[in-house]
Design an enzyme around this catalytic site. Sequence first.
Site, mmCIF file in Angstrom:
data_model
loop_
_atom_site.group_PDB
_atom_site.id
_atom_site.type_symbol
_atom_site.label_atom_id
_atom_site.label_comp_id
_atom_site.label_asym_id
_atom_site.label_seq_id
_atom_site.Cartn_x
_atom_site.Cartn_y
_atom_site.Cartn_z
ATOM 1 N N GLY A 131 12.395 -51.276 19.905
ATOM 2 C CA GLY A 131 11.545 -52.268 20.548
ATOM 3 C C GLY A 131 12.352 -53.292 21.328
ATOM 4 O O GLY A 131 13.576 -53.390 21.195
ATOM 5 N N THR A 132 11.631 -54.048 22.158
ATOM 6 C CA THR A 132 12.294 -54.965 23.076
ATOM 7 C C THR A 132 13.024 -56.110 22.361
ATOM 8 O O THR A 132 14.068 -56.570 22.836
ATOM 9 C CB THR A 132 11.275 -55.542 24.092
ATOM 10 N N GLU B 95 0.077 -57.536 22.879
ATOM 11 C CA GLU B 95 0.250 -56.222 23.493
ATOM 12 C C GLU B 95 -1.102 -55.519 23.606
ATOM 13 O O GLU B 95 -1.963 -55.664 22.717
ATOM 14 C CB GLU B 95 1.215 -55.372 22.647
ATOM 15 N N LYS C 226 15.897 -42.813 32.777
ATOM 16 C CA LYS C 226 14.928 -43.418 33.694
ATOM 17 C C LYS C 226 15.584 -44.361 34.697
ATOM 18 O O LYS C 226 15.311 -44.288 35.898
ATOM 19 C CB LYS C 226 13.836 -44.160 32.922
ATOM 20 N N GLN D 162 22.285 -50.590 22.127
ATOM 21 C CA GLN D 162 21.218 -50.583 21.130
ATOM 22 C C GLN D 162 21.167 -49.158 20.588
ATOM 23 O O GLN D 162 20.864 -48.222 21.336
ATOM 24 C CB GLN D 162 19.878 -50.958 21.791
ATOM 25 N N ARG E 137 8.158 -40.816 29.605
ATOM 26 C CA ARG E 137 7.088 -40.422 30.538
ATOM 27 C C ARG E 137 7.602 -39.908 31.884
ATOM 28 O O ARG E 137 6.835 -39.440 32.711
ATOM 29 C CB ARG E 137 6.118 -41.593 30.740
ATOM 30 N N ARG F 149 44.549 -13.063 73.752
ATOM 31 C CA ARG F 149 43.611 -11.954 73.931
ATOM 32 C C ARG F 149 44.357 -10.672 74.280
ATOM 33 O O ARG F 149 45.375 -10.719 74.950
ATOM 34 C CB ARG F 149 42.658 -12.246 75.096
ATOM 35 N N LYS G 235 34.715 -32.541 59.473
ATOM 36 C CA LYS G 235 35.068 -33.037 58.141
ATOM 37 C C LYS G 235 36.486 -33.565 58.213
ATOM 38 O O LYS G 235 37.341 -32.922 58.796
ATOM 39 C CB LYS G 235 34.998 -31.907 57.122
ATOM 40 N N ARG H 43 30.638 -34.757 58.244
ATOM 41 C CA ARG H 43 30.913 -34.846 56.796
ATOM 42 C C ARG H 43 31.935 -35.937 56.475
ATOM 43 O O ARG H 43 32.554 -36.503 57.365
ATOM 44 C CB ARG H 43 31.348 -33.478 56.284
HETATM 45 C C1 UD1 Z 1 6.781 -54.697 27.635
HETATM 46 C C2 UD1 Z 1 6.143 -55.939 27.017
HETATM 47 C C3 UD1 Z 1 4.771 -56.149 27.644
HETATM 48 C C4 UD1 Z 1 4.910 -56.295 29.148
HETATM 49 C C5 UD1 Z 1 5.657 -55.092 29.725
HETATM 50 C C6 UD1 Z 1 5.976 -55.345 31.178
HETATM 51 C C7 UD1 Z 1 6.981 -55.969 24.717
HETATM 52 C C8 UD1 Z 1 6.662 -55.741 23.306
HETATM 53 N N1 UD1 Z 1 6.018 -55.725 25.606
HETATM 54 O O1 UD1 Z 1 5.972 -53.590 27.304
HETATM 55 O O2 UD1 Z 1 4.168 -57.316 27.129
HETATM 56 O O3 UD1 Z 1 3.634 -56.420 29.746
HETATM 57 O O4 UD1 Z 1 6.906 -54.873 29.041
HETATM 58 O O5 UD1 Z 1 6.489 -54.199 31.795
HETATM 59 O O6 UD1 Z 1 8.086 -56.389 25.041
HETATM 60 N N2 UD1 Z 1 13.671 -51.304 26.012
HETATM 61 C C9 UD1 Z 1 14.882 -51.207 25.366
HETATM 62 N N3 UD1 Z 1 14.895 -50.869 24.044
HETATM 63 C C10 UD1 Z 1 13.750 -50.659 23.345
HETATM 64 C C11 UD1 Z 1 12.515 -50.768 24.014
HETATM 65 C C12 UD1 Z 1 12.514 -51.098 25.352
HETATM 66 O O7 UD1 Z 1 15.946 -51.394 25.964
HETATM 67 O O8 UD1 Z 1 13.863 -50.383 22.135
HETATM 68 C C13 UD1 Z 1 13.666 -51.683 27.434
HETATM 69 C C14 UD1 Z 1 13.137 -50.588 28.329
HETATM 70 O O9 UD1 Z 1 14.202 -49.784 28.795
HETATM 71 C C15 UD1 Z 1 12.492 -51.383 29.459
HETATM 72 C C16 UD1 Z 1 12.065 -52.690 28.790
HETATM 73 O O10 UD1 Z 1 12.807 -52.786 27.601
HETATM 74 O O11 UD1 Z 1 13.413 -51.679 30.467
HETATM 75 C C17 UD1 Z 1 10.574 -52.741 28.499
HETATM 76 O O12 UD1 Z 1 10.272 -51.701 27.599
HETATM 77 P P1 UD1 Z 1 8.925 -50.878 27.666
HETATM 78 O O13 UD1 Z 1 8.877 -49.925 26.542
HETATM 79 O O14 UD1 Z 1 8.728 -50.354 29.042
HETATM 80 O O15 UD1 Z 1 7.907 -52.057 27.373
HETATM 81 P P2 UD1 Z 1 6.363 -52.029 27.543
HETATM 82 O O16 UD1 Z 1 5.743 -51.250 26.449
HETATM 83 O O17 UD1 Z 1 6.066 -51.638 28.938
#
Ligand code: UD1
Length: 466
Positions: free
Chosen positions: A82-83, A159, A23, A77, A16, A445, A356, A338
């Site tokens: 996912g987290t 979620e 990011k 990773q 995003r 000069r 500098k 500088r």
């Molecule tokens: C997550 C939480 C949500 C919480 C929110 C807070 C889960 C499933 N959901 O959602 O409950 O309210 O954070 O901000 O955990 N990341 C990875 N690898 C991945 C996915 C994510 O390293 O495969 C990292 C991202 O870089 C980020 C963090 O995990 O720093 C959270 O990921 P993000 O996708 O922003 O989670 P949300 O959907 O916001």
Amino acid sequence: MQDLTAIVLAAGRGTRMHSKVPKVLHEILGEPLLAYPLRLLSSVGIEKPVVVIGGDEVGEKVKSTLAPSFNVDWAIQFTAKGTADAVAAGLQNLDGVSGSVLILCGDVPLLTVETLKNFYDKHCQAQAKMSILTAVLSDGASYGRVLIDAAGAPLEIVEAKDATPEQLTVKRINSGTYIVDIDLLRDALAETDCDNAQGEYYLTDMVAFARRQGAATSIYDVVDSREILGINTRSDLIQLETFMAARISRYWLDNGVTVRSSETVLIGPDVKIGQDSEISPGVSLLGATTIGDDCYVGAGAQIKNSIISDNVDIKPYSVLEDAEIGEWAMIGPFARIRPGSVIGAEAKIGNFVETKKVNFGKGAKASHLAYIGDAEVGAGSNLGAGTITCNYDGFNKFKTVIGKRVFVGSDSQLVAPVTLGDDVLVGAGSTVTKNVAANAIVTTRTRQKEFSGKGMAWRRQANEEK
Ligand code: UD1
Ligand code: CA
């Protein structure tokens, strides 16, 4: 909190942001986002956190940017599934480690030491195996909703994308920061699946798992919910930068520094400012910058990684980087200092002067329109308007050495390598190409010629030829 291990999640795609830059490398007050949680961990005494990054060039970029400043145990990773999967990648670096782990998100920069300590205290008091840092928002938006039991302990996190309309009305949300027993975490991750609306492995599933195991869980609600805001878009980035800048300006206002129109001022988190200094509107002070006592920093000045001694006067719109300024010096307006410039005490660098890699002696002056690079300038010397050190022949850089109490007349070029001894006087408009012995007068000069009575005749002739 030294007994905790930490995992910071930073492998998300950040789509995003619509950016080529990862990011967590977007900057707030001149520091990459990821530097904020890392600095927070080091201030609570947690050494060498595990940071989970992507396995591609994006992850490499994150690593090479942060590695010089932070002691980190990097984990990879390979695909962002996912987290839970991200934490599992981090746990691979913690084989054989037990105790509790603090899990933070790399894109949540505003969390304070105080909040983290309160959260940890609550976790200990509750004798919990798993705790969630929560916030109560008027609108839970896209955050995970935290469902609690009658005793106030969390039952599960739902979620937003998986929640029922009724669950969406829950105002307590998950910040994404947790403290968990590592063994419990390993067991929870082993059971996690991706059977949900996003097809991702949710870390948040560990809450319901802990409850099924009969493990004690707890929450801590942050006092100021802005602290847990995460960054998903550029507009989030700017909003949080503004909030962070206001917090830092407020700190300095409360600690003896006048910050005028503070809403226009950007002061980085590592900057230090002495008592009774005054910061004008539109100033930015970034990086490892230190400002002494009783300094004045004029409007629009930008100072990065520089050390400014006491009583220095920096006039408006001056730009300083990797520089050192001695006490009572005067800089600007519109000066450009500088990297590698060391300006002595009581020296004066005036308007439209660029320096500098220079050692500019005590009380020396270059008051107007000059370029002084790759040079030594002795104490008490005075470089006139338009003085230029010609340091570059198109291939290599050369040094100019100017002794003490030297006077360089206006519009002179010093063609390096060249040395002027102490007490030399250079006539205005000279091009000095050879070394000059101490106490000499030098002028290059051509002599002035005068043709009397020729002025009007020349003008007539010029008109006839038109
Ligand atoms: C997550 C939480 C949500 C919480 C929110 C807070 C889960 C499933 N959901 O959602 O409950 O309210 O954070 O901000 O955990 N990341 C990875 N690898 C991945 C996915 C994510 O390293 O495969 C990292 C991202 O870089 C980020 C963090 O995990 O720093 C959270 O990921 P993000 O996708 O922003 O989670 P949300 O959907 O916001
Ligand atoms: Ca997500």
